[in-house]
Design an enzyme around this catalytic site. Structure first.
Site, PDB file in Angstrom:
ATOM      1  N   ARG A  84       0.847  -1.186   0.000  1.00  0.00           N
ATOM      2  CA  ARG A  84       0.000   0.000   0.000  1.00  0.00           C
ATOM      3  C   ARG A  84       0.885   1.239   0.000  1.00  0.00           C
ATOM      4  O   ARG A  84       1.720   1.415   0.883  1.00  0.00           O
ATOM      5  CB  ARG A  84      -0.909   0.004   1.238  1.00  0.00           C
ATOM      6  N   HIS A 129      -3.172  10.903   0.579  1.00  0.00           N
ATOM      7  CA  HIS A 129      -2.722  10.752   1.973  1.00  0.00           C
ATOM      8  C   HIS A 129      -2.223  12.123   2.446  1.00  0.00           C
ATOM      9  O   HIS A 129      -1.039  12.307   2.720  1.00  0.00           O
ATOM     10  CB  HIS A 129      -1.631   9.678   2.054  1.00  0.00           C
ATOM     11  N   GLU A 174      -7.798   8.355   6.366  1.00  0.00           N
ATOM     12  CA  GLU A 174      -8.206   8.829   7.694  1.00  0.00           C
ATOM     13  C   GLU A 174      -8.916  10.166   7.723  1.00  0.00           C
ATOM     14  O   GLU A 174      -8.396  11.153   8.268  1.00  0.00           O
ATOM     15  CB  GLU A 174      -6.982   8.884   8.610  1.00  0.00           C
ATOM     16  N   ASN A 314      -7.465   1.546   9.690  1.00  0.00           N
ATOM     17  CA  ASN A 314      -6.170   1.796  10.322  1.00  0.00           C
ATOM     18  C   ASN A 314      -6.385   1.727  11.824  1.00  0.00           C
ATOM     19  O   ASN A 314      -7.283   2.392  12.357  1.00  0.00           O
ATOM     20  CB  ASN A 314      -5.635   3.196   9.977  1.00  0.00           C
ATOM     21  N   TYR A 316      -4.240   1.418  15.721  1.00  0.00           N
ATOM     22  CA  TYR A 316      -2.989   1.382  16.485  1.00  0.00           C
ATOM     23  C   TYR A 316      -3.176   1.174  17.985  1.00  0.00           C
ATOM     24  O   TYR A 316      -2.376   0.531  18.632  1.00  0.00           O
ATOM     25  CB  TYR A 316      -2.217   2.702  16.314  1.00  0.00           C
ATOM     26  N   GLU A 381      -3.420  -0.235   8.000  1.00  0.00           N
ATOM     27  CA  GLU A 381      -2.296   0.205   8.834  1.00  0.00           C
ATOM     28  C   GLU A 381      -2.428  -0.401  10.218  1.00  0.00           C
ATOM     29  O   GLU A 381      -3.503  -0.345  10.824  1.00  0.00           O
ATOM     30  CB  GLU A 381      -2.268   1.735   9.023  1.00  0.00           C
TER      31      GLU A 381
HETATM   32  C1  PNW Z   1      -1.581   7.267  10.882  1.00  0.00           C
HETATM   33  N1  PNW Z   1      -5.467   7.002  16.112  1.00  0.00           N
HETATM   34  O1  PNW Z   1      -2.473   8.173  11.532  1.00  0.00           O
HETATM   35  C2  PNW Z   1      -1.219   7.879   9.520  1.00  0.00           C
HETATM   36  O2  PNW Z   1      -2.071   7.403   8.507  1.00  0.00           O
HETATM   37  C3  PNW Z   1       0.211   7.666   9.104  1.00  0.00           C
HETATM   38  O3  PNW Z   1       0.554   8.539   8.047  1.00  0.00           O
HETATM   39  C4  PNW Z   1       1.127   7.831  10.294  1.00  0.00           C
HETATM   40  O4  PNW Z   1       2.482   7.767   9.954  1.00  0.00           O
HETATM   41  C5  PNW Z   1       0.749   6.775  11.322  1.00  0.00           C
HETATM   42  O5  PNW Z   1      -0.554   7.034  11.758  1.00  0.00           O
HETATM   43  C6  PNW Z   1       1.646   6.755  12.550  1.00  0.00           C
HETATM   44  O6  PNW Z   1       1.507   7.937  13.283  1.00  0.00           O
HETATM   45  C7  PNW Z   1      -3.164   7.823  12.685  1.00  0.00           C
HETATM   46  O7  PNW Z   1      -6.614   7.489  16.255  1.00  0.00           O
HETATM   47  C8  PNW Z   1      -4.383   8.430  12.928  1.00  0.00           C
HETATM   48  O8  PNW Z   1      -5.010   6.271  17.045  1.00  0.00           O
HETATM   49  C9  PNW Z   1      -5.153   8.156  14.040  1.00  0.00           C
HETATM   50  C10 PNW Z   1      -4.694   7.279  14.970  1.00  0.00           C
HETATM   51  C11 PNW Z   1      -3.487   6.660  14.770  1.00  0.00           C
HETATM   52  C12 PNW Z   1      -2.721   6.940  13.650  1.00  0.00           C
END
Ligand code: PNW
Length: 483
Positions: A84, A129, A174, A314, A316, A381
């Site tokens: 991706r 992006h 996002e 995505n 995390y 992601e």
């Molecule tokens: C991502 N959350 O954003 C982005 O898509 C990437 O470009 C970036 O490098 C990556 O995170 C790491 O920071 C996020 O709500 C948006 O937890 C929201 C969250 C996490 C990551």
């Protein structure tokens, strides 16, 4: 430790796809080469280096603009099924508009795609992006409804030129993070801190733009190209701070995830009712003649509903949520009525917002599946930051524990997760955090003009997972887990 026999519950479905993810501004460099136009991130990083923690920028980044063949060889050695990556809009259309196509910019992506396919890797393309041409920001960016036309024109060029070799597209990375951090905050370009109203208008325009692009693909390209166009959202895992407060999880989910997903993936379409109600309440209590949240006409509700071939997620990290008590005639806390926090017992990463909560991954995949009738999901992601050079055992343990939870959602709860991408293949420019937070499976030396790449432990681990299609392959003992 290898146990010598495979545990079925740790096996991936036969057709499951493994990948990695990246984005144009974060890795490419070549910011003004070969006729590329300026993006809002070029401008932001140049003019507001004070707002980037190490005062860096993406002018060179990983230099993937010149080193893409080496990157593809790395991907091949990992054994991924797909890669991706995102396209830089001003690299393809320097004026932003489709009247001038920058052939060299387009060729970069054509060559990258050719290289991927020649090495057996499926390109998975993000149209956007965060790096749109500066001209459109001067006219309001995502707060201007015309952005819908501008990005659809750009997407049409992309489908026409690259679509014949691309099976997977996602539109806008996002949406909620763009709207809340770039138009209601100062940490992400264009850093316009315009309040709730701009945030809601931004999402309104993004949802319409996505639907326009989706239907355009449908009518003009799908028959010939036969690809899929997904809608991408980022969602937090959620747990009640007080176990009886399940209401907090449901409400916060609607404001965090449902805001984007409900209009597209629910049966009824439109924004979540609770969101419309609470924002309308607060607007009224502020003495406003109408809600800060714009409304869709029935025509738009129908047009947006169902406009995705898959849901791209995505994910995390997670939050604890609690209901904030409210007296009659008082405003809902933060429009939502729910407060989010971090459990101090959750392990840290190198990013303050990213706490390690593997079961939140299962929770959110199951919640989304339940809420929207088990749509096909791609994890576009998932990953973690740590700055431990190539001995990144804590990344191995993060990825393993998160993937295990995802597998449980697939194998035990019937969630239709089709593929998974690690963020990221390379350490890269981490937006306002500059180069201080590293997410790569591969270490990049940013002080070396050659931007030398060195595989980390986690890359070898991921390679092994893909080879065996099983997670039961590498259990780092607690003593080797160093953050
Ligand atoms: C991502 N959350 O954003 C982005 O898509 C990437 O470009 C970036 O490098 C990556 O995170 C790491 O920071 C996020 O709500 C948006 O937890 C929201 C969250 C996490 C990551």
């Amino acid at each position: 430790v290898t146990h010598g026999f495979a545990d079925d519950t740790l096996s991936f479905p036969k057709d499951f796809l493994f990948g990695t993810a990246s984005s144009s501004y974060q890795i490419e460099g070549g910011w003004n080469e070969d006729g590329k136009g300026e993006s809002i991130w070029d401008q932001w990083a140049h003019e507001h280096s004070d707002l980037i923690i190490d005062h860096s920028n993406g002018d060179v980044a990983c230099n993937s603009y010149h080193k893409y063949k080496e990157d593809v060889q790395l991907l091949k050695s990992i054994g991924v099924n797909f890669y991706r990556f995102s396209l830089s809009w001003p690299r393809i259309l320097p004026t932003g508009y489709p009247n001038v196509i920058n052939q060299k910019g387009l060729d970069y992506y054509k060559n990258l795609i050719k290289e991927l396919l020649a090495n057996g890797i499926e390109p998975f393309v993000t149209l956007y992006h965060w790096d749109h041409p500066v001209i459109f920001e001067s006219m309001g960016g995502w707060t201007n409804e015309l952005m819908i036309e501008w990005i659809t024109d750009y997407a049409r060029i992309v489908f026409k030129e690259l679509g014949p070799s691309v099976k997977y597209f996602v539109t806008i990375n996002e949406p909620s993070d763009i709207c809340s951090e770039a138009y209601f905050g100062t940490t992400k370009a264009p850093g316009k801190n315009l309040g709730y109203s701009a945030q809601y208008i931004c999402m309104h325009n993004i949802l319409k733009a996505h639907a326009r692009i989706y239907h355009m693909y449908d009518t003009e390209f799908r028959k010939e190209q036969n690809g899929q166009v997904g809608f991408l959202i980022s969602c937090l895992g959620l747990f009640p701070k007080n176990s009886s407060d399940t209401e907090a999880v449901n409400v916060f989910f609607q404001f965090n995830c449902g805001w984007m997903a409900n209009p597209i993936f629910s049966n009824a379409g439109d924004y979540p009712t609770i969101m419309k109600e609470r924002i309308a309440d607060n607007s009224k209590l502020s003495g406003l003649p109408r809600s800060l949240m714009p409304t869709f006409t029935q025509k738009w509700v129908q047009y947006i509903k169902g406009a995705a071939d898959f849901l791209a997620l995505n994910h995390y990290t997670s939050r604890l949520v609690e209901t904030v008590p409210r007296q009659d005639g008082q405003k809902w806390y933060d429009n939502c009525g729910i407060k989010a926090s971090i459990d101090p017992s959750w392990p840290n990463s190198s990013s303050d917002w990213l706490k390690i909560v593997p079961d939140g991954f299962r929770m959110i995949i199951e919640k989304i599946s339940n809420e929207y009738g088990y749509p096909p999901i791609f994890i576009t992601e998932n990953g973690v930051s740590n700055n431990c050079h190539t001995s990144d055992y804590s990344r191995v343990s993060y990825l393993q524990s998160y993937m295990k939870e995802m597998l449980t959602a697939i194998n035990e709860s019937g969630c239709k997760v089709k593929g998974y991408a690690v963020w990221s293949v390379l350490d890269n420019f981490e937006w306002d955090r500059g180069y201080t937070e590293q997410f790569g499976l591969v270490y990049v030396n940013f002080t070396d003009p050659n931007r030398t790449r060195t595989p980390k432990q986690s890359m070898n681990w991921y390679k092994h997972v893909i080879e065996t299609r099983n997670l039961d392959v590498y259990e780092p003992s607690i003593s080797t887990v160093i953050v």
